[in-house]
Design an enzyme around this catalytic site. Structure first.
Site, short mmCIF file in Angstrom:
data_model
loop_
_atom_site.label_atom_id
_atom_site.label_comp_id
_atom_site.label_asym_id
_atom_site.label_seq_id
_atom_site.Cartn_x
_atom_site.Cartn_y
_atom_site.Cartn_z
N ASP A 182 1.15 -1.08 -0.10
CA ASP A 182 0.06 -0.20 -0.28
C ASP A 182 0.95 1.45 0.10
O ASP A 182 1.48 1.57 0.86
CB ASP A 182 -0.45 -0.39 1.24
N HIS A 183 0.69 2.07 -1.42
CA HIS A 183 2.45 3.12 -1.26
C HIS A 183 1.93 3.90 -0.19
O HIS A 183 3.38 4.67 -0.26
CB HIS A 183 2.30 3.38 -3.05
N HIS A 245 -5.67 3.24 1.45
CA HIS A 245 -4.69 4.26 1.64
C HIS A 245 -5.16 5.22 2.89
O HIS A 245 -4.35 5.14 3.92
CB HIS A 245 -4.36 5.49 0.43
#
Ligand code: BG6
Length: 486
Positions: A182-183, A245
């Protein structure tokens, strides 16, 4: 620890993710000297091309607008350690062929140890066959070296499909070998949340329902889904941004102090706090879809979007955490495409001061701006200098650009790929964490998908606006108050 002689295999090397994120991050790491000694990068995709053509593409992926000679020189080196091989995603011989290619590179190392990191920059429809073929054809056993697999959302569309996908991958890859990106967990400010919270006694003291009135975690993007409408319509803003996010940011913001910074200790605490959040109620939800305005097209004007789509491009949802620290504090997650600005921030609003001494006094707020221009600032009331006592809202401001002028802020993907190469899971999503995230969102997603009755109609908002006009009343309902001067 970084393992020497690692091969990083980018599957989907000609796709969008590889182009925009994976290759620039790999090159960034290489340039800064963070890739392991003897690293090789192997691109794999269906497109047939030779190494020369592949190198041309890599050059196009890497930005070097000022033709910086240092960057150009590093890029030449980087290309030398990059090779390409084409193949399908669903047939085993292609992977046998990939394996041969990897073995050839490894035989040049002259050592027995072989380490392989597979980065799946691929559409989810092929996660399962690719996971299986990689295991069957390209896996090296732990006595010889380490194999790892990196995957990225979408991990299913709801609780059941996520479990199905995870279950299928788990038949071949252990949790220890799997790195789910999950950047947002790789962003500098997200990582700073742990330090802000747990390295400061001062913050800890007011971090609960006694002092905090409400919290907003906001994602705003100034562009719509142009060009991605087909993908987006299947998922919608909640699956695209909130369920992953924003929920990740929320969990770090609200978890209890972990026993240590070890990956499992951190993730245990995140899971614990997420488990205290019940599924979101329909009444705690506001959905929007953008329409044409300011010369920009509406969501439905996109040819790849069904003309009667009710897919939300904006959503605000309020979550409640049932534990002693947070009972009664609303956490408003909101995200939208085609808004007036690009901004991701956490806004913690404190309670009113006791009435009596001051009139019209603003509330304190702690704002953590994740992007752009990373900053942490605390809104305080201060006496204006002079021979009178008047309180005005002002700020204690830690803007990174000013405080850390020289420091380059790493890209999220650089940070995460480096973690995966080191085998550090702290900033990756654990299986049970994903499960509980889906539990929170699945009921409203099914409602929005029209699974158990008519789908709700999102309210409209103009492209380039601050969002639906209903938003102000929505956040007001949870006690958010504007600063008096605003
Ligand atoms: C992705 C979403 O996960 O995150 C995109 O699929 C979104 O829709 C992107 O644009 C935002 O990432 P960032 O790093 O630009 O905030």
């Amino acid at each position: 620890e970084l393992k020497d002689n690692t091969i990083i295999i980018v599957l989907g090397a000609s796709g969008d993710l590889a182009k925009k994120k994976t290759y620039p991050a790999l090159f960034g790491l290489y340039r800064m000297g963070f890739l392991p000694k003897g690293v090789h990068i192997v691109g794999y995709a269906r497109t047939k091309m030779d190494d020369a053509e592949y190198h041309k593409r890599i050059t196009a992926y890497i930005k070097n607008p000022n033709n910086d000679p240092e960057v150009s020189a590093k890029l030449e080196e980087f290309k030398k350690l990059s090779t390409y091989i084409s193949g399908g995603y669903e047939d085993s011989p292609s992977f046998a062929n990939l394996n041969k290619h990897l073995e050839k590179i490894e035989s040049s190392y002259g050592v027995k140890e072989r380490n392989r990191v597979f980065y799946l920059a691929l559409p989810p429809s092929v996660f399962i066959p690719v996971g299986q073929h990689l295991k069957e054809q390209c896996y090296v056993t732990p006595d010889v070296g380490k194999c790892r697999i990196i995957v990225e959302k979408p991990f299913g569309k709801d609780l059941d499909s996520s479990r199905e996908l995870l279950g299928a991958l788990k038949q071949h890859w252990t949790e220890d070998e799997t790195f789910r990106i999950d950047h947002y967990l790789g962003k500098e400010m997200t990582k700073n949340l742990l330090v802000l919270r747990f390295a400061n006694v001062a913050f800890n003291a007011f971090w609960d329902k006694n002092s905090i009135s409400n919290v907003q975690i906001t994602f705003k993007e100034p562009f719509g889904t142009e060009g991605r409408g087909g993908y987006f319509d299947e998922f919608g803003i909640i699956r695209d941004i909130l369920q992953n996010h924003l929920l990740q940011v929320l969990s770090i913001l609200t978890m209890e102090r972990p026993v240590s910074f070890a990956a499992e200790d951190i993730r245990d605490e995140k899971v614990k706090v997420l488990r205290a959040i019940p599924p979101i109620e329909r009444s705690d939800t506001l959905l929007g879809q953008y329409v044409a305005a300011n010369g920009k097209p509406g969501y439905l004007d996109d040819d790849t979007v069904p003309h009667n789509s009710v897919c939300p491009t904006f959503a605000a949802t309020t979550l409640w955490i049932h534990n002693p620290r947070w009972e009664g504090v609303p956490f408003i997650l909101k995200a939208g495409k085609a808004l007036n600005e690009a901004k991701v921030e956490v806004r913690i609003q404190f309670k009113d001061v006791t009435k009596g001494i001051f009139k019209d006094i603003s509330r304190n707020e702690l704002v953590i701006r994740i992007q752009p221009s990373e900053a942490v600032y605390l809104k305080l009331n201060t006496k204006t200098p002079g021979l009178h006592t008047r309180a005005i809202p002002t700020e204690m401001d830690l803007t990174y650009k000013r405080r850390f002028a020289e420091a380059a802020i790493p890209e999220a993907y650089e940070s995460l790929i480096l973690d995966a190469l080191k085998g550090d899971h702290s900033n990756f999503v654990r299986d049970d964490e994903l499960d509980v995230a889906w539990k929170i969102f699945t009921p409203i997603l099914h409602w929005i998908d029209g699974k158990n009755g008519p789908a709700p109609h999102p309210v409209s908002y103009p492209y380039g606006s601050r969002g639906p006009k209903e938003l102000e009343a929505f956040i007001g309902k949870y006690g958010f108050k504007r600063t008096v001067a605003e």
